[in-house]
Design a protein around this motif. Sequence first.
Motif, PDB file in Angstrom:
ATOM      1  N   VAL A   1       3.229   6.010  -2.822  1.00 15.54           N
ATOM      2  CA  VAL A   1       4.401   6.751  -3.300  1.00 15.54           C
ATOM      3  C   VAL A   1       4.313   6.943  -4.812  1.00 15.54           C
ATOM      4  O   VAL A   1       4.616   8.027  -5.332  1.00 15.54           O
ATOM      5  CB  VAL A   1       5.703   6.031  -2.891  1.00 15.54           C
ATOM      6  N   SER A   2       3.866   5.925  -5.514  1.00 14.28           N
ATOM      7  CA  SER A   2       3.694   6.040  -6.969  1.00 14.28           C
ATOM      8  C   SER A   2       2.630   7.071  -7.321  1.00 14.28           C
ATOM      9  O   SER A   2       2.805   7.870  -8.247  1.00 14.28           O
ATOM     10  CB  SER A   2       3.310   4.689  -7.559  1.00 14.28           C
ATOM     11  N   LEU A   3       1.514   7.049  -6.587  1.00  9.40           N
ATOM     12  CA  LEU A   3       0.461   8.034  -6.843  1.00  9.40           C
ATOM     13  C   LEU A   3       0.955   9.459  -6.587  1.00  9.40           C
ATOM     14  O   LEU A   3       0.662  10.377  -7.364  1.00  9.40           O
ATOM     15  CB  LEU A   3      -0.753   7.741  -5.966  1.00  9.40           C
ATOM     16  N   ILE A   4       1.696   9.649  -5.522  1.00  9.99           N
ATOM     17  CA  ILE A   4       2.241  10.978  -5.227  1.00  9.99           C
ATOM     18  C   ILE A   4       3.228  11.404  -6.309  1.00  9.99           C
ATOM     19  O   ILE A   4       3.249  12.564  -6.726  1.00  9.99           O
ATOM     20  CB  ILE A   4       2.885  10.993  -3.833  1.00  9.99           C
ATOM     21  N   GLY A   5       4.030  10.454  -6.793  1.00  9.97           N
ATOM     22  CA  GLY A   5       4.977  10.769  -7.864  1.00  9.97           C
ATOM     23  C   GLY A   5       4.286  11.170  -9.156  1.00  9.97           C
ATOM     24  O   GLY A   5       4.692  12.130  -9.822  1.00  9.97           O
TER      25      GLY A   5
ATOM     26  N   ILE B   1       0.814  -1.217   0.000  1.00  6.30           N
ATOM     27  CA  ILE B   1       0.000   0.000   0.000  1.00  6.30           C
ATOM     28  C   ILE B   1       0.853   1.275   0.000  1.00  6.30           C
ATOM     29  O   ILE B   1       0.620   2.167  -0.819  1.00  6.30           O
ATOM     30  CB  ILE B   1      -1.018  -0.032   1.163  1.00  6.30           C
ATOM     31  N   PRO B   2       1.853   1.402   0.868  1.00 10.94           N
ATOM     32  CA  PRO B   2       2.676   2.636   0.791  1.00 10.94           C
ATOM     33  C   PRO B   2       3.442   2.767  -0.519  1.00 10.94           C
ATOM     34  O   PRO B   2       3.652   3.880  -0.997  1.00 10.94           O
ATOM     35  CB  PRO B   2       3.647   2.507   1.963  1.00 10.94           C
TER      36      PRO B   2
ATOM     37  N   ILE C   1       7.718  15.354  -4.279  1.00 12.68           N
ATOM     38  CA  ILE C   1       8.719  14.287  -4.275  1.00 12.68           C
ATOM     39  C   ILE C   1       9.255  14.103  -2.858  1.00 12.68           C
ATOM     40  O   ILE C   1       9.477  12.970  -2.414  1.00 12.68           O
ATOM     41  CB  ILE C   1       9.849  14.603  -5.273  1.00 12.68           C
ATOM     42  N   ASP C   2       9.417  15.194  -2.131  1.00 14.32           N
ATOM     43  CA  ASP C   2       9.842  15.111  -0.732  1.00 14.32           C
ATOM     44  C   ASP C   2       8.805  14.370   0.107  1.00 14.32           C
ATOM     45  O   ASP C   2       9.148  13.566   0.981  1.00 14.32           O
ATOM     46  CB  ASP C   2      10.077  16.495  -0.147  1.00 14.32           C
TER      47      ASP C   2
END
Length: 89
Positions: free
Chosen positions: A44-48, A39-40, A60-61
């Motif tokens: 992280v991919s979704l945020i990227g 899940i994390p 990115i941070d």
Amino acid sequence: MEIVITITYAILLLALFLTFIRLLIGPTLPDRVVALELIPSILVSLIGVYAINHNTSSFIDVSIVVALIAFLAAIGFARFLERGGPRDD
């Protein structure tokens, strides 16, 4: 470019949904642990993808912090299981 971003969001959200299903109905504890660790990574991919889509490098941070917290949670959960935590398999 917008079509590719939309397809990427759809695939990542589908992966997140399927991972939640595995987390809820996983027959064994290792299945649930793998889902909990996945899940994390998907987040992280979704945020990227969001950072790329909106051309904002500060997200990115945020994704790095989420990845580090997920890593620390994995270590904590592994230590809990190593010390004889509850198991159902």
